[in-house]
Write a protein that holds these residues in place. Structure first.
Motif, PDB file in Angstrom:
ATOM      1  N   PHE A  13       0.828  -1.215   0.000  1.00  0.00           N
ATOM      2  CA  PHE A  13       0.000   0.000   0.000  1.00  0.00           C
ATOM      3  C   PHE A  13       0.860   1.263   0.000  1.00  0.00           C
ATOM      4  N   GLY A  14       1.913   1.276   0.847  1.00  0.00           N
ATOM      5  CA  GLY A  14       2.748   2.465   0.968  1.00  0.00           C
ATOM      6  C   GLY A  14       3.549   2.703  -0.294  1.00  0.00           C
ATOM      7  N   GLY A  15       4.241   1.672  -0.772  1.00  0.00           N
ATOM      8  CA  GLY A  15       5.107   1.796  -1.947  1.00  0.00           C
ATOM      9  C   GLY A  15       4.341   2.308  -3.162  1.00  0.00           C
ATOM     10  N   VAL A  33      10.550  -1.924  -6.419  1.00  0.00           N
ATOM     11  CA  VAL A  33      11.173  -3.257  -6.347  1.00  0.00           C
ATOM     12  C   VAL A  33      10.402  -4.082  -5.329  1.00  0.00           C
ATOM     13  N   ASP A  34      10.029  -5.299  -5.691  1.00  0.00           N
ATOM     14  CA  ASP A  34       9.353  -6.174  -4.727  1.00  0.00           C
ATOM     15  C   ASP A  34       9.795  -7.606  -4.971  1.00  0.00           C
ATOM     16  N   ARG A  35       9.836  -8.396  -3.885  1.00  0.00           N
ATOM     17  CA  ARG A  35      10.263  -9.798  -4.070  1.00  0.00           C
ATOM     18  C   ARG A  35       9.170 -10.610  -4.753  1.00  0.00           C
ATOM     19  N   THR A  36       7.917 -10.182  -4.657  1.00  0.00           N
ATOM     20  CA  THR A  36       6.866 -10.838  -5.437  1.00  0.00           C
ATOM     21  C   THR A  36       6.658  -9.983  -6.683  1.00  0.00           C
ATOM     22  N   PHE A  41      -3.514  -7.396  -1.656  1.00  0.00           N
ATOM     23  CA  PHE A  41      -4.505  -6.724  -0.818  1.00  0.00           C
ATOM     24  C   PHE A  41      -4.706  -7.582   0.441  1.00  0.00           C
ATOM     25  N   GLN A  42      -3.847  -7.327   1.421  1.00  0.00           N
ATOM     26  CA  GLN A  42      -3.815  -8.199   2.616  1.00  0.00           C
ATOM     27  C   GLN A  42      -5.129  -8.269   3.397  1.00  0.00           C
ATOM     28  N   PRO A  43      -5.906  -7.178   3.468  1.00  0.00           N
ATOM     29  CA  PRO A  43      -7.142  -7.268   4.262  1.00  0.00           C
ATOM     30  C   PRO A  43      -8.095  -8.384   3.813  1.00  0.00           C
ATOM     31  N   GLU A  78      14.452  -9.640  -4.556  1.00  0.00           N
ATOM     32  CA  GLU A  78      14.540  -9.569  -3.101  1.00  0.00           C
ATOM     33  C   GLU A  78      15.693  -8.634  -2.735  1.00  0.00           C
ATOM     34  N   VAL A  79      15.394  -7.577  -2.016  1.00  0.00           N
ATOM     35  CA  VAL A  79      16.458  -6.656  -1.603  1.00  0.00           C
ATOM     36  C   VAL A  79      17.087  -7.194  -0.323  1.00  0.00           C
ATOM     37  N   LEU A  80      18.423  -7.374  -0.355  1.00  0.00           N
ATOM     38  CA  LEU A  80      19.100  -7.957   0.807  1.00  0.00           C
ATOM     39  C   LEU A  80      19.646  -6.886   1.733  1.00  0.00           C
ATOM     40  N   GLY A 297       4.802   3.205   6.282  1.00  0.00           N
ATOM     41  CA  GLY A 297       3.947   2.029   6.484  1.00  0.00           C
ATOM     42  C   GLY A 297       4.362   1.189   7.670  1.00  0.00           C
ATOM     43  N   ASP A 298       4.108  -0.107   7.566  1.00  0.00           N
ATOM     44  CA  ASP A 298       4.332  -1.037   8.683  1.00  0.00           C
ATOM     45  C   ASP A 298       5.784  -1.068   9.148  1.00  0.00           C
ATOM     46  N   VAL A 299       6.724  -0.761   8.241  1.00  0.00           N
ATOM     47  CA  VAL A 299       8.141  -0.892   8.610  1.00  0.00           C
ATOM     48  C   VAL A 299       8.653   0.359   9.328  1.00  0.00           C
ATOM     49  N   GLN A 312      -0.283  -0.253  12.496  1.00  0.00           N
ATOM     50  CA  GLN A 312       0.164  -0.880  11.246  1.00  0.00           C
ATOM     51  C   GLN A 312      -1.077  -1.212  10.413  1.00  0.00           C
ATOM     52  N   LEU A 313      -1.575  -0.180   9.731  1.00  0.00           N
ATOM     53  CA  LEU A 313      -2.807  -0.278   8.944  1.00  0.00           C
ATOM     54  C   LEU A 313      -2.571   0.294   7.552  1.00  0.00           C
ATOM     55  N   ALA A 314      -3.394  -0.174   6.600  1.00  0.00           N
ATOM     56  CA  ALA A 314      -3.246   0.278   5.214  1.00  0.00           C
ATOM     57  C   ALA A 314      -3.339   1.806   5.067  1.00  0.00           C
ATOM     58  N   PRO A 315      -4.301   2.483   5.703  1.00  0.00           N
ATOM     59  CA  PRO A 315      -4.371   3.944   5.492  1.00  0.00           C
ATOM     60  C   PRO A 315      -3.123   4.672   5.991  1.00  0.00           C
TER      61      PRO A 315
HETATM   62  C1  LIG Z   1      -4.522 -10.651   7.249  1.00  0.00           C
HETATM   63  C2  LIG Z   1      -4.386  -9.158   7.308  1.00  0.00           C
HETATM   64  C3  LIG Z   1      -5.524  -8.368   7.395  1.00  0.00           C
HETATM   65  C4  LIG Z   1      -5.411  -6.979   7.443  1.00  0.00           C
HETATM   66  N1  LIG Z   1      -6.552  -6.233   7.502  1.00  0.00           N
HETATM   67  C5  LIG Z   1      -6.457  -4.894   7.477  1.00  0.00           C
HETATM   68  C6  LIG Z   1      -7.635  -4.091   7.438  1.00  0.00           C
HETATM   69  O1  LIG Z   1      -8.755  -4.600   7.467  1.00  0.00           O
HETATM   70  N2  LIG Z   1      -7.489  -2.736   7.398  1.00  0.00           N
HETATM   71  C7  LIG Z   1      -6.250  -2.145   7.381  1.00  0.00           C
HETATM   72  O2  LIG Z   1      -6.158  -0.929   7.309  1.00  0.00           O
HETATM   73  N3  LIG Z   1      -5.132  -2.877   7.425  1.00  0.00           N
HETATM   74  C8  LIG Z   1      -5.200  -4.235   7.467  1.00  0.00           C
HETATM   75  N4  LIG Z   1      -4.059  -4.990   7.493  1.00  0.00           N
HETATM   76  C9  LIG Z   1      -2.757  -4.308   7.586  1.00  0.00           C
HETATM   77  C10 LIG Z   1      -2.318  -3.762   6.244  1.00  0.00           C
HETATM   78  O3  LIG Z   1      -2.421  -4.762   5.260  1.00  0.00           O
HETATM   79  C11 LIG Z   1      -0.884  -3.276   6.382  1.00  0.00           C
HETATM   80  O4  LIG Z   1      -0.846  -2.271   7.368  1.00  0.00           O
HETATM   81  C12 LIG Z   1      -0.382  -2.710   5.051  1.00  0.00           C
HETATM   82  O5  LIG Z   1      -0.314  -3.747   4.100  1.00  0.00           O
HETATM   83  C13 LIG Z   1       0.991  -2.064   5.222  1.00  0.00           C
HETATM   84  O6  LIG Z   1       1.400  -1.562   3.996  1.00  0.00           O
HETATM   85  P1  LIG Z   1       2.954  -1.477   3.648  1.00  0.00           P
HETATM   86  O7  LIG Z   1       3.031  -0.812   2.318  1.00  0.00           O
HETATM   87  O8  LIG Z   1       3.678  -0.884   4.786  1.00  0.00           O
HETATM   88  O9  LIG Z   1       3.435  -2.979   3.561  1.00  0.00           O
HETATM   89  P2  LIG Z   1       2.878  -4.196   2.714  1.00  0.00           P
HETATM   90  O10 LIG Z   1       1.556  -3.910   2.123  1.00  0.00           O
HETATM   91  O11 LIG Z   1       3.027  -5.389   3.596  1.00  0.00           O
HETATM   92  O12 LIG Z   1       3.918  -4.291   1.507  1.00  0.00           O
HETATM   93  C14 LIG Z   1       5.265  -4.609   1.715  1.00  0.00           C
HETATM   94  C15 LIG Z   1       5.837  -5.144   0.420  1.00  0.00           C
HETATM   95  O13 LIG Z   1       7.243  -5.223   0.561  1.00  0.00           O
HETATM   96  C16 LIG Z   1       7.713  -6.405  -0.064  1.00  0.00           C
HETATM   97  N5  LIG Z   1       9.005  -6.752   0.558  1.00  0.00           N
HETATM   98  C17 LIG Z   1       9.248  -7.013   1.865  1.00  0.00           C
HETATM   99  N6  LIG Z   1      10.569  -7.240   2.062  1.00  0.00           N
HETATM  100  C18 LIG Z   1      11.167  -7.107   0.852  1.00  0.00           C
HETATM  101  C19 LIG Z   1      12.499  -7.224   0.409  1.00  0.00           C
HETATM  102  N7  LIG Z   1      13.508  -7.489   1.253  1.00  0.00           N
HETATM  103  N8  LIG Z   1      12.768  -7.054  -0.903  1.00  0.00           N
HETATM  104  C20 LIG Z   1      11.766  -6.762  -1.786  1.00  0.00           C
HETATM  105  N9  LIG Z   1      10.471  -6.632  -1.408  1.00  0.00           N
HETATM  106  C21 LIG Z   1      10.170  -6.804  -0.101  1.00  0.00           C
HETATM  107  C22 LIG Z   1       6.613  -7.424   0.211  1.00  0.00           C
HETATM  108  O14 LIG Z   1       6.634  -8.467  -0.728  1.00  0.00           O
HETATM  109  C23 LIG Z   1       5.360  -6.549   0.098  1.00  0.00           C
HETATM  110  O15 LIG Z   1       4.832  -6.565  -1.216  1.00  0.00           O
HETATM  111  C24 LIG Z   1      -4.133  -6.382   7.427  1.00  0.00           C
HETATM  112  C25 LIG Z   1      -2.994  -7.170   7.350  1.00  0.00           C
HETATM  113  C26 LIG Z   1      -3.122  -8.550   7.291  1.00  0.00           C
HETATM  114  C27 LIG Z   1      -1.887  -9.398   7.190  1.00  0.00           C
END
Ligand SMILES: Cc1cc2nc3c(=O)[nH]c(=O)nc-3n(C[C@H](O)[C@H](O)[C@H](O)COP(=O)(O)OP(=O)(O)OC[C@H]3O[C@@H](n4cnc5c(N)ncnc54)[C@H](O)[C@@H]3O)c2cc1C
Length: 433
Positions: A13-15, A33-36, A41-43, A78-80, A297-299, A312-315
């Motif tokens: 979501f953040g990227g 860049v992403d490893r997948t 859409f994790q939710p 995959e970024v190391l 985001g989550d990190v 640690q939420l999508a918004p």
């Molecule tokens: C089951 C579940 C349900 C959820 N439900 C909700 C909800 O209802 N509402 C809500 O707001 N939030 C929900 N969340 C939380 C929400 O999904 C996360 O807060 C959000 O995805 C965080 O976004 P992000 O961009 O920080 O990370 P992510 O969306 O997790 O994206 C991180 C990306 O980085 C990639 N990555 C990681 N490490 C590396 C690497 N070393 N090299 C290359 N790529 C890498 C991963 O493959 C991934 O694609 C839920 C999460 C889960 C697991």
């Protein structure tokens, strides 16, 4: 003049919000860049795990997204780690990736907090593979119990869900619906009344963080659906036969889902960490001491005005991504950075068919069918791609009208090839740690 190169690690979501925010910016090229090779859409992962949706309904090819954003490209790797002096990323395969600006958006992974046996025996629900593996495992337990009903005593039809947050609550509700409404018809010889879904939560209530009236509503709904609640209890140990609770009680269960926590995941950066492994950031989400480097985001260990870590939420990730895109443009224009302020537009959780809770701004709280419809609508519009939206809508309508779940398919995910083959590199890139 060469374009300014922004590298975004993570197509979550953040990227993607960063890439969108820079889509029409002159003089900037973005590499995601992403490893997948997809945005997940994790939710809605829990709906794949409970056979309500197909994996492709909630995953969207990252190259398709990049193609539509004029200035963005995508690379699956995959970024190391990061070489700060050379300003390059070290990747598992291929040449290092140079950057002028870097955004770390690598998300989080399941955290089992060192509970013995949890990492080995419990399922997580963070990745698409987790959901497909869990779905196959669950369905296989029913097939095995159908062949030998004595396995029911050993917990073949019992699922222990650890953690009563939104993920655990949604899973528990969806599992009882799957068992009682769908698998009961598939397995007429099995005594489905003996299937159990036990939700273990340390706190005295589920959905900690929601208003007490919404927590109470969610608890009532779970009980009405047949979920057994073990509130105020924690899991002391997990093994292949089930779990042991902190009060010594043993629950035979062939399936344990760990939904009790996440920890940030980042490549090796050597950067200072805040709580739960999250990268420490300044108020504008910049990484201190590294000009042009950001974490979102989550990190990211971002905090609100009171110093409380942001959820640690999508918004949070989306708003953080949009904010960082703007800060990158401001810096290039010689303007000062702005602090990031997260605007909370509400939180929701669904417990199953026509049952959800929603906590919205201005103290508005919804339960039941209204909250459920709000939840459905919000998730539908947030999905990327018309095809995915249409497919999810059709699946939901089908599931609702027929009480069916078309995706109840067991997939053997083991690689059948005896020797490492030509696809080996791609597989190791795609699988990650
Ligand atoms: C089951 C579940 C349900 C959820 N439900 C909700 C909800 O209802 N509402 C809500 O707001 N939030 C929900 N969340 C939380 C929400 O999904 C996360 O807060 C959000 O995805 C965080 O976004 P992000 O961009 O920080 O990370 P992510 O969306 O997790 O994206 C991180 C990306 O980085 C990639 N990555 C990681 N490490 C590396 C690497 N070393 N090299 C290359 N790529 C890498 C991963 O493959 C991934 O694609 C839920 C999460 C889960 C697991």
């Amino acid at each position: 003049m060469a374009a300014h190169r922004v590298v975004v690690v993570g197509a979550g979501f953040g990227g993607l919000a960063v890439a969108r925010g820079l889509a029409r910016a002159p003089g900037i090229e973005v590499l995601v860049v992403d490893r997948t090779n997809y945005h997940l859409f994790q939710p809605l992962l829990y709906q794949v795990a409970t056979a309500g949706l197909e994996p492709a309904d909630i995953a969207y090819p990252a190259r398709g997204i990049a193609r539509r954003l004029r200035t963005a490209r995508f690379r699956s790797a995959e970024v190391l780690g990061v070489d700060w002096d050379a300003r390059t990323l070290r990747v598992a395969h291929g040449a290092p990736i140079p950057f002028d600006s870097l955004v770390l958006a690598t998300g989080a992974a399941t955290a089992t907090f060192g509970v013995p046996g949890a990492a080995e025996h419990a399922f997580g629900l963070k990745r698409l593979d987790d959901a497909v593996a869990l779905r196959s495992h669950l369905l296989r337990q029913f097939e095995m119990a159908d062949a030998d009903p004595r396995l029911i005593d050993q917990g073949a039809l019992t699922v222990v869900v650890v953690g009563g947050g939104p993920t655990g609550t949604e899973m528990a509700g969806a599992l009882t619906e799957l068992f009682r409404n769908v698998l009961a018809r598939d397995f007429p010889r099995l005594d489905i009344a003996r299937s159990r879904v036990v939700l273990v939560e340390m706190a005295p209530e589920v959905l900690n963080g929601f208003h007490p009236s919404l927590r109470a509503s969610a608890r009532r709904e779970l009980v009405r659906k047949g979920v057994e609640l073990a509130l105020g209890r924690s899991v002391a140990e997990v093994d292949a036969d089930g779990v042991r609770l902190d009060d010594g009680r043993e629950l035979p269960a062939r399936t344990v889902l760990w939904a009790a926590g996440v920890r940030a995941v980042a490549p090796e950066t050597g950067l200072p960490l805040a709580r739960a492994g999250r990268i420490a950031v300044d108020p504008d989400l910049a990484v201190p001491g590294h000009p042009g480097v950001w974490a979102i985001g989550d990190v990211a260990g971002a905090v609100d005005g009171d110093g409380t870590p942001l959820p640690q939420l999508a918004p949070v990730a989306i708003q953080g991504g949009t904010h960082v895109a703007r800060q990158i443009l401001r810096r290039r224009a010689g303007l000062a950075g702005e602090p990031f302020t997260y605007v909370d537009r509400g939180t929701m959780a669904t417990i199953g068919r026509r049952a959800a809770v929603a906590q919205l701004p201005l103290g508005i709280r919804l339960t039941g069918t209204l909250a459920w419809l709000a939840w459905l609508g919000l998730h539908l519009v947030q999905l990327i791609g018309f095809r995915n939206r249409l497919s999810v809508l059709l699946n939901w309508a089908w599931n609702y009208l027929t009480w069916d779940r078309a995706a109840r398919i067991i997939v053997d995910v083991e690689d059948p090839r005896p020797e490492p083959g030509i696809g080996d590199r791609a597989r190791s890139e795609a699988s990650g740690p």
